[in-house]
Design a protein around this motif. Structure first.
Motif, PDB file in Angstrom:
ATOM      1  N   PRO A 265       0.815  -1.217   0.000  1.00 35.96           N
ATOM      2  CA  PRO A 265       0.000   0.000   0.000  1.00 35.96           C
ATOM      3  C   PRO A 265       0.853   1.274   0.000  1.00 35.96           C
ATOM      4  O   PRO A 265       0.506   2.268  -0.647  1.00 35.96           O
ATOM      5  CB  PRO A 265      -0.825  -0.129   1.287  1.00 35.96           C
TER       6      PRO A 265
ATOM      7  N   THR B  91       8.182  -5.101  10.182  1.00 36.14           N
ATOM      8  CA  THR B  91       7.151  -4.269  10.818  1.00 36.14           C
ATOM      9  C   THR B  91       6.385  -5.102  11.844  1.00 36.14           C
ATOM     10  O   THR B  91       6.164  -4.647  12.981  1.00 36.14           O
ATOM     11  CB  THR B  91       6.174  -3.734   9.745  1.00 36.14           C
TER      12      THR B  91
ATOM     13  N   ASN C 215      -5.893 -10.221   7.697  1.00 33.16           N
ATOM     14  CA  ASN C 215      -5.565 -10.915   6.446  1.00 33.16           C
ATOM     15  C   ASN C 215      -4.575 -10.138   5.587  1.00 33.16           C
ATOM     16  O   ASN C 215      -4.264 -10.543   4.471  1.00 33.16           O
ATOM     17  CB  ASN C 215      -6.829 -11.194   5.629  1.00 33.16           C
ATOM     18  N   SER C 216      -4.096  -8.987   6.096  1.00 34.77           N
ATOM     19  CA  SER C 216      -3.054  -8.278   5.341  1.00 34.77           C
ATOM     20  C   SER C 216      -1.745  -9.050   5.493  1.00 34.77           C
ATOM     21  O   SER C 216      -1.619  -9.919   6.366  1.00 34.77           O
ATOM     22  CB  SER C 216      -2.888  -6.859   5.891  1.00 34.77           C
ATOM     23  N   ALA C 217      -0.767  -8.705   4.679  1.00 35.10           N
ATOM     24  CA  ALA C 217       0.523  -9.406   4.775  1.00 35.10           C
ATOM     25  C   ALA C 217       1.159  -9.150   6.141  1.00 35.10           C
ATOM     26  O   ALA C 217       1.679 -10.069   6.777  1.00 35.10           O
ATOM     27  CB  ALA C 217       1.448  -8.949   3.642  1.00 35.10           C
TER      28      ALA C 217
ATOM     29  N   ARG D 108     -12.656  -7.747   7.646  1.00 25.12           N
ATOM     30  CA  ARG D 108     -13.981  -7.383   7.100  1.00 25.12           C
ATOM     31  C   ARG D 108     -14.434  -8.461   6.120  1.00 25.12           C
ATOM     32  O   ARG D 108     -13.590  -9.095   5.458  1.00 25.12           O
ATOM     33  CB  ARG D 108     -13.928  -6.011   6.435  1.00 25.12           C
TER      34      ARG D 108
ATOM     35  N   ARG E 239     -16.403 -10.118  -0.530  1.00 25.52           N
ATOM     36  CA  ARG E 239     -16.214 -11.556  -0.773  1.00 25.52           C
ATOM     37  C   ARG E 239     -17.514 -12.296  -0.488  1.00 25.52           C
ATOM     38  O   ARG E 239     -18.318 -11.866   0.359  1.00 25.52           O
ATOM     39  CB  ARG E 239     -15.098 -12.103   0.125  1.00 25.52           C
TER      40      ARG E 239
ATOM     41  N   VAL F 290      -6.243  -0.005  10.186  1.00 26.54           N
ATOM     42  CA  VAL F 290      -7.442   0.363   9.428  1.00 26.54           C
ATOM     43  C   VAL F 290      -7.974   1.750   9.809  1.00 26.54           C
ATOM     44  O   VAL F 290      -8.313   2.558   8.938  1.00 26.54           O
ATOM     45  CB  VAL F 290      -8.550  -0.713   9.614  1.00 26.54           C
TER      46      VAL F 290
ATOM     47  N   TYR G 284      -0.358   1.536  12.647  1.00 33.05           N
ATOM     48  CA  TYR G 284       0.727   1.533  11.656  1.00 33.05           C
ATOM     49  C   TYR G 284       0.179   1.697  10.241  1.00 33.05           C
ATOM     50  O   TYR G 284       0.942   1.767   9.283  1.00 33.05           O
ATOM     51  CB  TYR G 284       1.571   0.250  11.766  1.00 33.05           C
TER      52      TYR G 284
ATOM     53  N   GLY H 188      -3.651   3.051   7.809  1.00 32.70           N
ATOM     54  CA  GLY H 188      -4.975   3.674   7.837  1.00 32.70           C
ATOM     55  C   GLY H 188      -5.770   3.287   6.598  1.00 32.70           C
ATOM     56  O   GLY H 188      -6.232   4.150   5.856  1.00 32.70           O
ATOM     57  N   MET H 189      -5.956   1.962   6.392  1.00 29.56           N
ATOM     58  CA  MET H 189      -6.528   1.486   5.133  1.00 29.56           C
ATOM     59  C   MET H 189      -7.920   2.041   4.857  1.00 29.56           C
ATOM     60  O   MET H 189      -8.286   2.232   3.702  1.00 29.56           O
ATOM     61  CB  MET H 189      -6.563  -0.046   5.106  1.00 29.56           C
TER      62      MET H 189
ATOM     63  N   GLN I 195       7.928   1.867  10.111  1.00 31.50           N
ATOM     64  CA  GLN I 195       9.121   1.043   9.909  1.00 31.50           C
ATOM     65  C   GLN I 195      10.209   1.807   9.146  1.00 31.50           C
ATOM     66  O   GLN I 195      11.393   1.620   9.403  1.00 31.50           O
ATOM     67  CB  GLN I 195       8.735  -0.252   9.156  1.00 31.50           C
ATOM     68  N   SER I 196       9.806   2.668   8.221  1.00 30.60           N
ATOM     69  CA  SER I 196      10.817   3.418   7.448  1.00 30.60           C
ATOM     70  C   SER I 196      11.666   4.287   8.378  1.00 30.60           C
ATOM     71  O   SER I 196      12.873   4.434   8.171  1.00 30.60           O
ATOM     72  CB  SER I 196      10.142   4.325   6.418  1.00 30.60           C
TER      73      SER I 196
HETATM   74  N1  LIG Z   1       3.853   1.829   9.516  1.00 32.26           N
HETATM   75  C1  LIG Z   1       4.619   1.002   8.837  1.00 32.26           C
HETATM   76  O1  LIG Z   1       5.835   0.995   8.987  1.00 32.26           O
HETATM   77  C2  LIG Z   1       3.984   0.058   7.869  1.00 32.26           C
HETATM   78  C3  LIG Z   1       4.724  -0.988   7.306  1.00 32.26           C
HETATM   79  C4  LIG Z   1       4.057  -1.892   6.448  1.00 32.26           C
HETATM   80  C5  LIG Z   1       2.709  -1.691   6.143  1.00 32.26           C
HETATM   81  N2  LIG Z   1       2.078  -0.618   6.694  1.00 32.26           N
HETATM   82  C6  LIG Z   1       0.649  -0.394   6.464  1.00 32.26           C
HETATM   83  O2  LIG Z   1      -0.019  -1.521   6.952  1.00 32.26           O
HETATM   84  C7  LIG Z   1      -1.213  -1.726   6.228  1.00 32.26           C
HETATM   85  C8  LIG Z   1      -1.218  -3.150   5.704  1.00 32.26           C
HETATM   86  O3  LIG Z   1      -0.141  -3.314   4.800  1.00 32.26           O
HETATM   87  P1  LIG Z   1       0.052  -4.698   4.037  1.00 32.26           P
HETATM   88  O4  LIG Z   1       1.169  -4.577   3.088  1.00 32.26           O
HETATM   89  O5  LIG Z   1       0.082  -5.784   5.040  1.00 32.26           O
HETATM   90  O6  LIG Z   1      -1.336  -4.721   3.256  1.00 32.26           O
HETATM   91  P2  LIG Z   1      -1.998  -5.790   2.265  1.00 32.26           P
HETATM   92  O7  LIG Z   1      -1.376  -7.117   2.409  1.00 32.26           O
HETATM   93  O8  LIG Z   1      -2.030  -5.157   0.918  1.00 32.26           O
HETATM   94  O9  LIG Z   1      -3.495  -5.868   2.836  1.00 32.26           O
HETATM   95  C9  LIG Z   1      -4.321  -4.742   2.893  1.00 32.26           C
HETATM   96  C10 LIG Z   1      -5.275  -4.905   4.075  1.00 32.26           C
HETATM   97  O10 LIG Z   1      -6.062  -3.749   4.214  1.00 32.26           O
HETATM   98  C11 LIG Z   1      -7.448  -4.106   4.192  1.00 32.26           C
HETATM   99  N3  LIG Z   1      -8.196  -3.029   3.561  1.00 32.26           N
HETATM  100  C12 LIG Z   1      -8.027  -2.550   2.321  1.00 32.26           C
HETATM  101  N4  LIG Z   1      -8.880  -1.526   2.106  1.00 32.26           N
HETATM  102  C13 LIG Z   1      -9.592  -1.378   3.232  1.00 32.26           C
HETATM  103  C14 LIG Z   1     -10.629  -0.498   3.630  1.00 32.26           C
HETATM  104  N5  LIG Z   1     -11.098   0.444   2.807  1.00 32.26           N
HETATM  105  N6  LIG Z   1     -11.137  -0.630   4.871  1.00 32.26           N
HETATM  106  C15 LIG Z   1     -10.659  -1.574   5.694  1.00 32.26           C
HETATM  107  N7  LIG Z   1      -9.673  -2.431   5.383  1.00 32.26           N
HETATM  108  C16 LIG Z   1      -9.151  -2.332   4.163  1.00 32.26           C
HETATM  109  C17 LIG Z   1      -7.500  -5.378   3.409  1.00 32.26           C
HETATM  110  O11 LIG Z   1      -8.686  -6.071   3.683  1.00 32.26           O
HETATM  111  P3  LIG Z   1      -9.496  -6.794   2.469  1.00 32.26           P
HETATM  112  O12 LIG Z   1      -8.684  -8.003   2.095  1.00 32.26           O
HETATM  113  O13 LIG Z   1     -10.799  -7.127   3.072  1.00 32.26           O
HETATM  114  O14 LIG Z   1      -9.585  -5.803   1.338  1.00 32.26           O
HETATM  115  C18 LIG Z   1      -6.248  -6.068   3.934  1.00 32.26           C
HETATM  116  O15 LIG Z   1      -6.472  -6.620   5.198  1.00 32.26           O
HETATM  117  C19 LIG Z   1      -1.221  -0.650   5.148  1.00 32.26           C
HETATM  118  O16 LIG Z   1      -1.961   0.446   5.624  1.00 32.26           O
HETATM  119  C20 LIG Z   1       0.237  -0.273   5.030  1.00 32.26           C
HETATM  120  O17 LIG Z   1       0.433   1.017   4.526  1.00 32.26           O
HETATM  121  C21 LIG Z   1       2.670   0.237   7.537  1.00 32.26           C
END
Ligand SMILES: NC(=O)c1ccc[n+]([C@@H]2O[C@H](COP(=O)([O-])OP(=O)(O)OC[C@H]3O[C@@H](n4cnc5c(N)ncnc54)[C@H](OP(=O)(O)O)[C@@H]3O)[C@@H](O)[C@H]2O)c1
Length: 416
Positions: free
Chosen positions: A63, A172, A221-223, A244, A248, A302, A323, A325-326, A350-351
């Motif tokens: 993302p 992370t 279910n995110s990575a 959520r 699906r 989220v 971490y 705000g999806m 993490q960055s």
């Molecule tokens: N702060 C940090 O250092 C850091 C590091 C890594 C990632 N992140 C953040 O962590 C989050 C997850 O990253 P990832 O790479 O693990 O993501 P990912 O694998 O692409 O998965 C995205 C997740 O967000 C959910 N999602 C997408 N749109 C949404 C919405 N409108 N409302 C609620 N949930 C929603 C998805 O649910 P569905 O499958 O139901 O769509 C899924 O669980 C992102 O926000 C990313 O920017 C932050």
């Protein structure tokens, strides 16, 4: 022929990203964090011979990558690393293999070593990354790349693609679980150690999770979420994931819950829509009914209503760390839990930890620890779906579709 996924202006990734082939612009100049353009120019003129070349194998589409391309991501740590004239290369995470090592330098990298970026925003969606002696003297290659001690083993066991989202994503997850709660004190850590740059890895290895304690998260279910729940379980916690149903169908959601309970090692999976539909049943009540204690740590990716469910389930003195705000919705906090339950809200990036909050040794330790966890069978890699770089439109459309069970999109960065 080299190739890369590039952009020359900010905007919707589907509109501004471009597959450049041939991408014949090496050697790239990776500037220092916050380096001024004039300093970059000066370094160009002092370039000497001797080049190290890393062949990128695979890079996940995260993302944050979409936000960097859109120009909505804080750029101080990221775009400067990647800005060659007006062309920028997408991607921050991934892994590769050293195919040419600069023998005349003090490089600690040798041909055949497997590496991951040691700093954010390297521009990983490319077939090759070049840097030369002049870059190396100033940047030190250990700042650019981290060597994986068991990289060859990882490649042999899982191939080039599946490990790609392990590193920043898994890093992370690891830090989210380690930096915000403490095993010894009843209260959570008031000062997290994300800026701890002493060279010791002791704090990084201390298990902060008490046996059997609940670890609550959304976007399970995110990575990142998939690795959070597995690492939490490995550390002795009982992970609970809020997800959520989205678009699906019921069968897909049953399958998703099953995956999260088995491979994801969750104790419980709760669908957000069920909480909304039955507002008398709170998440805290569901946890109690399952014999799960109120969590000291809730991990939020989220925002919006989903974050409120986490917050209202926290134990007194508990911490919610945000971490991501999806939902793009703000987090509203009622006075009651702040005042009477002394809950704490913090953020993690993490960055920042990679660029300013850790030493090379700590970053290397973390990455190698994640590889060990995977190779020793303690955690499994997040599910992935592989696309070639030139199929990026298809890949991004697939990623945006909310009707399938999510997999991390991973680009095959290798040349044809
Ligand atoms: N702060 C940090 O250092 C850091 C590091 C890594 C990632 N992140 C953040 O962590 C989050 C997850 O990253 P990832 O790479 O693990 O993501 P990912 O694998 O692409 O998965 C995205 C997740 O967000 C959910 N999602 C997408 N749109 C949404 C919405 N409108 N409302 C609620 N949930 C929603 C998805 O649910 P569905 O499958 O139901 O769509 C899924 O669980 C992102 O926000 C990313 O920017 C932050």
């Amino acid at each position: 022929m080299y190739h890369a996924l590039t952009f020359r202006e900010h905007g919707d990734p589907l509109a501004v990203l471009q597959y450049d082939h041939p991408y014949d612009n090496p050697p790239q100049q990776p500037p220092l964090v916050d380096e001024e353009p004039s300093q970059q120019q000066q370094r160009r003129t002092t370039r000497t011979s001797g080049t190290t070349v890393v062949e990128f194998l695979a890079a996940p589409w995260n993302p944050a990558d979409a936000m960097v391309v859109a120009g909505t991501y804080p750029s101080a740590l990221l775009l400067s690393s990647n800005n060659i004239g007006r062309t920028m290369i997408a991607g921050s995470e991934g892994w590769g293999r050293v195919v040419q090592a600069n023998a005349s330098s003090s490089s600690y990298l040798a041909v055949g070593d497997y590496v991951v970026p040691g700093r954010p925003g390297l521009g990983t969606m490319r077939s090759h990354y070049h840097y030369n002696t002049a870059d190396e003297q100033e940047h030190k290659d250990e700042q650019l790349f981290i060597k994986l001690d068991r990289g060859a083993e990882l490649y042999t066991k899982f191939g080039p693609f599946a490990p790609a989202p392990l590193f920043q994503t898994g890093g992370t997850a690891w830090r989210l679980l380690h930096d915000f709660v403490d095993n010894n004190n009843h209260n959570n850590m008031r000062n997290n150690n994300s800026n701890n740059t002493d060279n010791s890895n002791n704090n990084m290895d201390k298990n902060p999770i008490r046996p059997g304690e609940t670890i609550l998260q959304n976007a399970g279910n995110s990575a990142v979420g998939y690795l959070v729940s597995q690492i939490a379980s490995y550390l002795g916690g009982r992970p609970v994931s809020l997800v959520r149903r989205g678009r699906r169908n019921p069968a897909q959601n049953d399958q998703l819950a099953h995956e999260l309970m088995t491979h994801g090692k969750n104790e419980l999976v709760v669908f957000e829509e069920d909480l909304v539909a039955d507002s008398t049943t709170t998440l805290a009540q569901i946890l109690a009914d399952q014999g799960l204690e109120p969590p000291r740590l809730a991990i939020n990716a989220v925002g919006g209503r989903s974050a409120q469910h986490l917050l209202s389930s926290l134990a007194a003195g508990g911490t919610m760390v945000t971490y991501g705000g999806m939902s793009k919705q703000p987090i509203s906090v009622a006075t009651y839990p702040l005042l009477f339950h002394d809950v704490r809200l913090v953020g993690y990036w993490q960055s920042r930890w990679m660029a300013h909050g850790s030493t090379h040794e700590q970053r290397r330790h973390l990455m190698n620890q994640l590889v060990d966890l995977v190779l020793d069978g303690h955690i499994s890699l997040p599910p992935t779906k592989v696309f070639r770089l030139e199929s990026f439109v298809e890949a991004l459309r697939w990623d945006q579709s909310e009707e399938t069970i999510r997999c991390k999109v991973v680009f095959d960065c290798r040349e044809k």
